[in-house]
Scaffold this active site. Structure first.
Site, PDB file in Angstrom:
ATOM      1  N   ASP A 122       0.825  -1.199   0.000  1.00 30.94           N
ATOM      2  CA  ASP A 122       0.000   0.000   0.000  1.00 30.94           C
ATOM      3  C   ASP A 122       0.863   1.254   0.000  1.00 30.94           C
ATOM      4  O   ASP A 122       1.494   1.578   1.006  1.00 30.94           O
ATOM      5  CB  ASP A 122      -0.905  -0.010   1.237  1.00 30.94           C
ATOM      6  CG  ASP A 122      -1.800   1.213   1.317  1.00 30.94           C
ATOM      7  OD1 ASP A 122      -2.035   1.839   0.271  1.00 30.94           O
ATOM      8  OD2 ASP A 122      -2.269   1.535   2.424  1.00 30.94           O
ATOM      9  N   ASP A 336      -2.329   5.153  -5.601  1.00 31.45           N
ATOM     10  CA  ASP A 336      -2.502   4.319  -4.422  1.00 31.45           C
ATOM     11  C   ASP A 336      -2.686   2.850  -4.783  1.00 31.45           C
ATOM     12  O   ASP A 336      -3.738   2.445  -5.273  1.00 31.45           O
ATOM     13  CB  ASP A 336      -3.723   4.817  -3.629  1.00 31.45           C
ATOM     14  CG  ASP A 336      -3.891   4.079  -2.318  1.00 31.45           C
ATOM     15  OD1 ASP A 336      -2.957   3.368  -1.912  1.00 31.45           O
ATOM     16  OD2 ASP A 336      -4.963   4.212  -1.701  1.00 31.45           O
TER      17      ASP A 336
END
Length: 542
Positions: A122, A336
């Site tokens: 992430d 992201d």
């Protein structure tokens, strides 16, 4: 101190006079002084504090000190120790489908003796955390996840010889001021973009095991034990209890507590990393990768809320469907990997989805339980032509999206597809599906996002990270055929949004006035003179 103050005052006066007389160009000059000269000695031995240690010119001691200084500078210039690093279990990443929220995962080893964890990747958050001394965690048995062939692990700090709790007095303990005692273990709480999704526990210092790629070869002897901070995740909530990141998550953001920050600060690798996701749900991660010379790139933007570079935000100038670049579709977006799909600001989403709907040659429909609004049926009689999707960045840098749709599966195979874009907030999110087929480079030194077409092959098969492009003739936007959903009856997990929620833009203008520009230059000049003066008193290696 009096001499230093006078020198700094002289610099300020010279700057002001120069700025008032000629704002367009400021010229400064200074005399170079050798660190062991008589002039430098005036500063360093005032009060006879260093007089006894001052080396006589042309003596052995004199040359030894110069040589020691040279060696120190050599160490500073060498910088990173390794070309690339990757987790000790391998650089491969994988998407495990519906059970795991369509995120990409990799195996990592933590502690001594080492324990393995399957962590989600992430870039939208910072902390590396794993389930630990669990009070409320997701199931870790492989029998609960049909795609796993081994159980997931739980971390226990007391079981690692190299672990120690981070104290509340540590500079990276954000909740330190709330502690009753500065020596007690540092607590943490991280909230994520998906509603009610969080992790909390204690921060621990331990070893992350990595393998090194150096001088064009992968050598098992080049193992690296990197000290990092790990979140001992005692309690998870929301999506983390539903199957997303059950064995932890590795935050790769710009914060000081992220793994790339620790590796770069220690001088182990360059302050950059790359992620690559291919069409077959596999990929690669490499720390220290700056990308190929011929890659495209765009600069990261500061956060609209505070002006800091604390997330990977880029500016998109236009969104194009087919050969049509839609007017007024410029927006800012958070890059992201912790978000499965892509989200656009409302006005951009409406324009883009309508243009896509107009150009696709398939019948619009809806599928029960699917959050996407623009879905279509497929037919064996009609060849589906999906229009290309392209983002245009500054300097006319084009980013062709190779995976803009998501297949709908049944027992009969693929029965349809959906435009894998949803409506979001004022700042968009470019999720994993837009990165498919690319080697994405997060260059934290230059504050740039780089991309180049790649099939994500491993370092062991590619000399010097020469990742090759896909074969010629591959369709630009083929309908994905890999089964990314669970079979009927399996546990359904919503598309993940693991990354930190972006802040809303402020109304402040990003334009820097001329006066602020001069203040910035003044600050830099004062900093340079501070460095010079520090050298004169012996606290640098020049």
């Amino acid at each position: 101190m009096a001499t230093r103050s006078l020198l700094l005052l002289a610099v300020v006066l010279a700057f002001v006079v120069a700025g008032a007389g000629n704002a367009a160009g400021i010229a400064l000059s200074s005399k170079l002084i050798h660190r062991f000269s008589d002039e430098a000695k005036v500063f360093r031995v005032s009060g006879h504090r260093f007089a006894s240690s001052w080396p006589q010119r042309s003596t052995v001691e004199y040359y030894e000190k110069l040589l020691a200084s040279d060696f120190q500078r050599q160490k500073m210039k060498l910088g990173s120790q390794f070309q690339f690093l990757f987790p000790s279990e391998g650089s491969q990443t994988m998407s495990l489908g519906n059970y795991f929220g369509w995120l990409h995962y990799t195996w990592i080893d933590i502690g001594t003796p080492n324990v393995s964890f399957l962590v989600a990747l992430d870039v939208g958050s910072d902390l590396l955390w794993v389930p630990c001394d669990c009070v409320q965690c997701a199931p870790l048995s492989s029998s609960y996840y049909s795609s796993l062939d081994r159980d997931l692990n739980e971390y226990t700090p007391s079981g690692s010889n190299t672990s120690k709790h981070l104290s509340c007095s540590h500079q990276l303990c954000e909740l330190g001021p709330n502690c009753k005692n500065p020596k007690q273990p540092c607590p943490y709480v991280v909230n994520y973009g998906t509603e009610n999704t969080s992790t909390s526990g204690l921060l621990v210092e331990d070893i992350l095991h990595l393998a090194a790629w150096k001088n064009g070869t992968s050598n098992t002897n080049n193992s690296v034990q990197a000290p990092v901070i790990v979140g001992c995740g005692m309690k998870q909530s929301g999506s983390y209890l539903d199957g997303i990141a059950p064995d932890g998550l590795m935050g790769l953001g710009l914060g000081e507590i992220s793994v790339p920050s620790f590796l770069a600060k220690a001088g182990i690798v360059r302050n950059s990393f790359s992620l690559c996701f291919d069409e077959n749900d596999s990929g690669r991660i490499f720390f220290g990768d700056l990308g190929p010379i011929n890659q495209h790139s765009t600069s990261f933007l500061p956060s609209p809320s505070n002006g800091n570079y604390d997330t990977y935000i880029v500016g998109v100038q236009a969104f194009c469907i087919g050969n049509s670049c839609i007017k007024e579709t410029n927006f800012k977006a958070l890059v992201d990997t912790g978000t499965s799909f892509t989200f656009l600001p409302e006005d951009v989403y409406v324009k883009v989805s309508l243009e896509f709907d107009k150009r696709v040659n398939a019948t619009k429909t809806s599928f029960d339980g699917y959050p996407w609004k623009y879905c279509y049926k497929t037919s064996s009689q009609v060849s589906v032509k999906i229009p290309s999707v392209t983002l245009v960045f500054p300097a006319n840098n084009s980013f062709v999206v190779y995976d803009p749709v998501f297949p709908v599966n049944s027992n009969e195979g693929v029965i349809g597809f959906c435009l894998a874009i949803q409506q979001g907030d004022e700042i968009g999110i470019l999720g994993q599906n837009f990165m498919t087929g690319y080697r994405m480079v997060f260059d934290r030194e230059a504050l740039k996002l780089g991309w180049s077409r790649s099939n994500c092959q491993d370092l062991s098969d590619a000399k010097g990270m020469n990742l090759t492009p896909p074969p010629k003739g591959t369709p630009a936007n083929p309908l994905p055929t890999n089964e990314q959903q669970s079979n009927p009856g399996d546990i359904a997990v919503a598309p993940a949004v693991a990354g930190r929620a972006p802040s809303k833009p402020s109304a402040a203008s990003s334009r820097i006035t001329q006066w602020r520009f001069y203040l910035l230059r003044l600050s830099l000049l004062l900093l340079q003179f501070h460095i010079v003066l520090d050298c004169l008193v012996g606290s640098c290696f020049f």
